[in-house]
Design a protein around this motif. Structure first.
Motif, PDB file in Angstrom:
ATOM      1  N   ASN A  32       0.888  -1.322   0.012  1.00  0.00           N
ATOM      2  CA  ASN A  32      -0.088   0.135   0.118  1.00  0.00           C
ATOM      3  C   ASN A  32       0.905   1.352   0.185  1.00  0.00           C
ATOM      4  O   ASN A  32       1.996   1.247   0.810  1.00  0.00           O
ATOM      5  CB  ASN A  32      -0.838  -0.001   1.129  1.00  0.00           C
ATOM      6  N   HIS A  34      -0.288   4.283   0.983  1.00  0.00           N
ATOM      7  CA  HIS A  34      -1.097   5.319   1.549  1.00  0.00           C
ATOM      8  C   HIS A  34      -1.054   5.321   3.177  1.00  0.00           C
ATOM      9  O   HIS A  34      -0.624   4.166   3.667  1.00  0.00           O
ATOM     10  CB  HIS A  34      -2.638   5.379   1.132  1.00  0.00           C
ATOM     11  N   ASP A  72      -9.266   1.703 -10.506  1.00  0.00           N
ATOM     12  CA  ASP A  72      -8.560   2.032  -9.398  1.00  0.00           C
ATOM     13  C   ASP A  72      -7.581   3.050 -10.024  1.00  0.00           C
ATOM     14  O   ASP A  72      -6.690   2.849 -10.933  1.00  0.00           O
ATOM     15  CB  ASP A  72      -7.811   1.105  -8.765  1.00  0.00           C
ATOM     16  N   GLY A  74      -4.549   5.432 -10.098  1.00  0.00           N
ATOM     17  CA  GLY A  74      -3.155   5.596  -9.486  1.00  0.00           C
ATOM     18  C   GLY A  74      -3.191   4.415  -8.336  1.00  0.00           C
ATOM     19  O   GLY A  74      -3.355   4.644  -7.323  1.00  0.00           O
ATOM     20  N   GLY A  76      -0.877   2.197  -7.514  1.00  0.00           N
ATOM     21  CA  GLY A  76       0.217   1.933  -6.659  1.00  0.00           C
ATOM     22  C   GLY A  76       1.106   0.377  -7.007  1.00  0.00           C
ATOM     23  O   GLY A  76       0.786   0.060  -8.340  1.00  0.00           O
ATOM     24  N   PRO A  80      -4.379  -2.222  -2.206  1.00  0.00           N
ATOM     25  CA  PRO A  80      -5.601  -1.935  -2.137  1.00  0.00           C
ATOM     26  C   PRO A  80      -6.726  -2.424  -3.390  1.00  0.00           C
ATOM     27  O   PRO A  80      -7.900  -2.825  -2.790  1.00  0.00           O
ATOM     28  CB  PRO A  80      -5.673  -0.386  -2.257  1.00  0.00           C
ATOM     29  N   ILE A  95      -4.914   1.290 -13.065  1.00  0.00           N
ATOM     30  CA  ILE A  95      -4.007   2.116 -13.800  1.00  0.00           C
ATOM     31  C   ILE A  95      -2.814   3.036 -13.124  1.00  0.00           C
ATOM     32  O   ILE A  95      -3.164   3.575 -11.858  1.00  0.00           O
ATOM     33  CB  ILE A  95      -4.544   2.717 -14.951  1.00  0.00           C
ATOM     34  N   VAL A  97       0.864   5.610 -13.930  1.00  0.00           N
ATOM     35  CA  VAL A  97       1.909   6.050 -14.858  1.00  0.00           C
ATOM     36  C   VAL A  97       3.398   5.172 -14.635  1.00  0.00           C
ATOM     37  O   VAL A  97       4.236   5.550 -15.400  1.00  0.00           O
ATOM     38  CB  VAL A  97       2.031   7.338 -14.593  1.00  0.00           C
ATOM     39  N   ALA A 125      -4.168   9.302 -15.679  1.00  0.00           N
ATOM     40  CA  ALA A 125      -5.521   9.543 -15.375  1.00  0.00           C
ATOM     41  C   ALA A 125      -5.946  10.953 -15.902  1.00  0.00           C
ATOM     42  O   ALA A 125      -7.275  11.161 -15.965  1.00  0.00           O
ATOM     43  CB  ALA A 125      -5.211   9.977 -13.680  1.00  0.00           C
ATOM     44  N   MET A 126      -5.092  11.369 -16.746  1.00  0.00           N
ATOM     45  CA  MET A 126      -5.452  12.652 -17.447  1.00  0.00           C
ATOM     46  C   MET A 126      -6.014  12.508 -18.719  1.00  0.00           C
ATOM     47  O   MET A 126      -6.869  13.240 -19.231  1.00  0.00           O
ATOM     48  CB  MET A 126      -4.385  13.765 -17.265  1.00  0.00           C
ATOM     49  N   LEU A 141      -7.137   6.552  -4.194  1.00  0.00           N
ATOM     50  CA  LEU A 141      -6.559   6.603  -2.974  1.00  0.00           C
ATOM     51  C   LEU A 141      -5.054   7.195  -2.820  1.00  0.00           C
ATOM     52  O   LEU A 141      -4.103   6.701  -3.641  1.00  0.00           O
ATOM     53  CB  LEU A 141      -6.242   5.330  -2.558  1.00  0.00           C
ATOM     54  N   GLU A 142      -4.881   8.417  -2.555  1.00  0.00           N
ATOM     55  CA  GLU A 142      -3.872   9.283  -2.289  1.00  0.00           C
ATOM     56  C   GLU A 142      -3.038   9.319  -3.296  1.00  0.00           C
ATOM     57  O   GLU A 142      -1.988   9.321  -3.672  1.00  0.00           O
ATOM     58  CB  GLU A 142      -3.145   8.582  -1.259  1.00  0.00           C
ATOM     59  N   GLN A 146      -1.197  13.894  -6.712  1.00  0.00           N
ATOM     60  CA  GLN A 146      -0.055  13.907  -7.728  1.00  0.00           C
ATOM     61  C   GLN A 146      -0.167  14.136  -9.066  1.00  0.00           C
ATOM     62  O   GLN A 146       0.657  13.716 -10.116  1.00  0.00           O
ATOM     63  CB  GLN A 146       0.490  12.549  -7.526  1.00  0.00           C
TER      64      GLN A 146
HETATM   65  N1  SAH Z   1      -3.621   4.165  -4.670  1.00  0.00           N
HETATM   66  C1  SAH Z   1      -2.279   3.387  -4.273  1.00  0.00           C
HETATM   67  C2  SAH Z   1      -0.971   4.116  -4.579  1.00  0.00           C
HETATM   68  C3  SAH Z   1      -0.968   5.657  -4.195  1.00  0.00           C
HETATM   69  S1  SAH Z   1       0.489   6.449  -4.643  1.00  0.00           S
HETATM   70  C4  SAH Z   1      -2.178   3.090  -2.813  1.00  0.00           C
HETATM   71  O1  SAH Z   1      -3.103   3.523  -2.131  1.00  0.00           O
HETATM   72  O2  SAH Z   1      -1.496   2.211  -2.456  1.00  0.00           O
HETATM   73  C5  SAH Z   1       0.088   7.584  -5.998  1.00  0.00           C
HETATM   74  C6  SAH Z   1      -0.185   6.522  -7.325  1.00  0.00           C
HETATM   75  O3  SAH Z   1      -0.980   7.596  -8.283  1.00  0.00           O
HETATM   76  C7  SAH Z   1       1.020   6.199  -7.748  1.00  0.00           C
HETATM   77  O4  SAH Z   1       0.593   4.793  -8.452  1.00  0.00           O
HETATM   78  C8  SAH Z   1       1.107   6.825  -8.944  1.00  0.00           C
HETATM   79  O5  SAH Z   1       1.709   6.137 -10.435  1.00  0.00           O
HETATM   80  C9  SAH Z   1      -0.200   7.104  -9.395  1.00  0.00           C
HETATM   81  N2  SAH Z   1      -0.408   8.453 -10.340  1.00  0.00           N
HETATM   82  C10 SAH Z   1       0.074   9.566  -9.982  1.00  0.00           C
HETATM   83  N3  SAH Z   1      -0.178  10.460 -11.074  1.00  0.00           N
HETATM   84  C11 SAH Z   1      -0.717   9.678 -12.133  1.00  0.00           C
HETATM   85  C12 SAH Z   1      -1.518  10.128 -13.307  1.00  0.00           C
HETATM   86  N4  SAH Z   1      -1.398  10.928 -13.884  1.00  0.00           N
HETATM   87  N5  SAH Z   1      -2.056   8.766 -14.074  1.00  0.00           N
HETATM   88  C13 SAH Z   1      -2.202   7.693 -13.393  1.00  0.00           C
HETATM   89  N6  SAH Z   1      -1.650   7.313 -12.260  1.00  0.00           N
HETATM   90  C14 SAH Z   1      -0.956   8.361 -11.560  1.00  0.00           C
END
Ligand code: SAH
Length: 282
Positions: A32, A34, A72, A74, A76, A80, A95, A97, A125-126, A141-142, A146
């Motif tokens: 995780n 977060h 999901d 972002g 990680g 989760p 997904i 990046v 994500a964009m 999640l968190e 970013q």
């Molecule tokens: N949700 C996971 C990871 C959180 S860390 C958890 O709770 O364990 C932040 C995550 O967001 C990372 O996987 C990072 O690669 C992703 N992330 C950040 N910017 C992103 C974007 N523009 N598109 C897709 N994923 C993104």
């Protein structure tokens, strides 16, 4: 915050997590990335269990089950999403990046016997590689902190949600006004972790509405999460420092590690759980 604040971009964030992928294992929060949730300051729950507790609180909010498909954003290293599929029976697509995270997350799903239900792919994500209204629910999640633009990220999330579908996320916000003196210190720490300016509690409902989502809950859980985690994470890091250092490129490690004597606490920042539903007709 001011226009000097940092704007993360996907490719840079992907590289950042590619370099760190070895560090996310059982030594800290488990699979995780977060914070945990602790019931009170005396709650002795370990980091990984506390992180799972926050995941479980978010799972409850999605209200999904077998037959549902969840995105999901972002993801990680997948902890989760795998837990969400195990607990609810829903199908989950994650997904990130970071290509290395995606690889690791698919390995963990396979190892958990969940690869039929959970899959991970590279994506931004964009600009989500999915059709409109193709998911029953979405969570972030968190991760939204970013992304370069909260409103654009939430609008993309709403686009792929079916009408009436739920969104759940966690985010940072400016809980106390950041003084001019503290601003560069806080911006410096956020930038080191490729995190953009904190959100505003008061502006969150409008942010969701502009993205096509009806706000259903915006709650400050700072006292149970971030307020607890700096000290607890510090202790765990101290214990695992040599193991961690061996898993991360030394140059990267040196950049991320707090400077000697640096106080990482940022009482001005708070932590939110936010939920919303896609408007039935948009
Ligand atoms: N949700 C996971 C990871 C959180 S860390 C958890 O709770 O364990 C932040 C995550 O967001 C990372 O996987 C990072 O690669 C992703 N992330 C950040 N910017 C992103 C974007 N523009 N598109 C897709 N994923 C993104």
């Amino acid at each position: 915050m001011t226009s000097s604040s940092f704007t993360p971009v996907g490719q840079q964030v992907g590289q950042f997590y590619d370099q760190l992928v070895g560090a996310f294992d059982a030594s800290l929060y488990g699979p995780n990335i977060h914070v945990g949730f602790w019931n009170n300051p005396d709650d002795a729950t370990g980091l990984e269990e506390a992180a799972n507790r926050l995941t479980d609180m978010m799972i409850e909010r999605l209200q999904v089950g077998p037959g549902d498909r969840v995105l999901d954003i972002g993801c990680g290293v997948g902890g989760p999403a795998i837990r969400l599929a195990q607990v609810t029976g829903a199908e989950v697509v994650g997904i990130s990046v970071s290509g290395k995270q995606v690889e690791k997350a698919n390995e963990l799903a396979e190892a958990a016997g969940m690869s039929g239900k959970v899959s991970f792919q590279h994506g931004d994500a964009m600009d989500l590689p999915f059709d409109d209204a193709s998911f029953s629910a979405v969570w972030m999640l968190e991760s939204v902190m970013q992304m370069p633009d909260r409103k654009a990220a939430l609008t993309e999330a709403a686009r792929v949600l079916r009408p009436g579908g739920r969104l759940a996320l966690t985010d940072n916000y400016e809980r106390e006004t950041i003084s001019e003196e503290r601003r560069p210190v806080i911006e410096g720490i956020l930038k080191r972790y490729l995190t953009q300016s904190p959100a505003s509690f008061d502006a969150y409902p409008a942010l969701l509405r502009e993205a096509g989502l009806r706000p259903t809950e915006i709650v400050d859980v700072s006292e149970n999460t971030t307020r607890q985690s700096v000290k607890r994470l510090g202790e765990a890091l101290a214990k695992n420092m040599s193991e961690l250092a061996s898993k991360i490129d030394p140059e990267v490690f040196a950049k991320l590690k707090p400077a000697d004597g640096e106080n990482m606490e940022m009482p001005e920042l708070g932590y939110l759980i936010v939920t919303g539903r896609r408007a039935a007709a948009v």
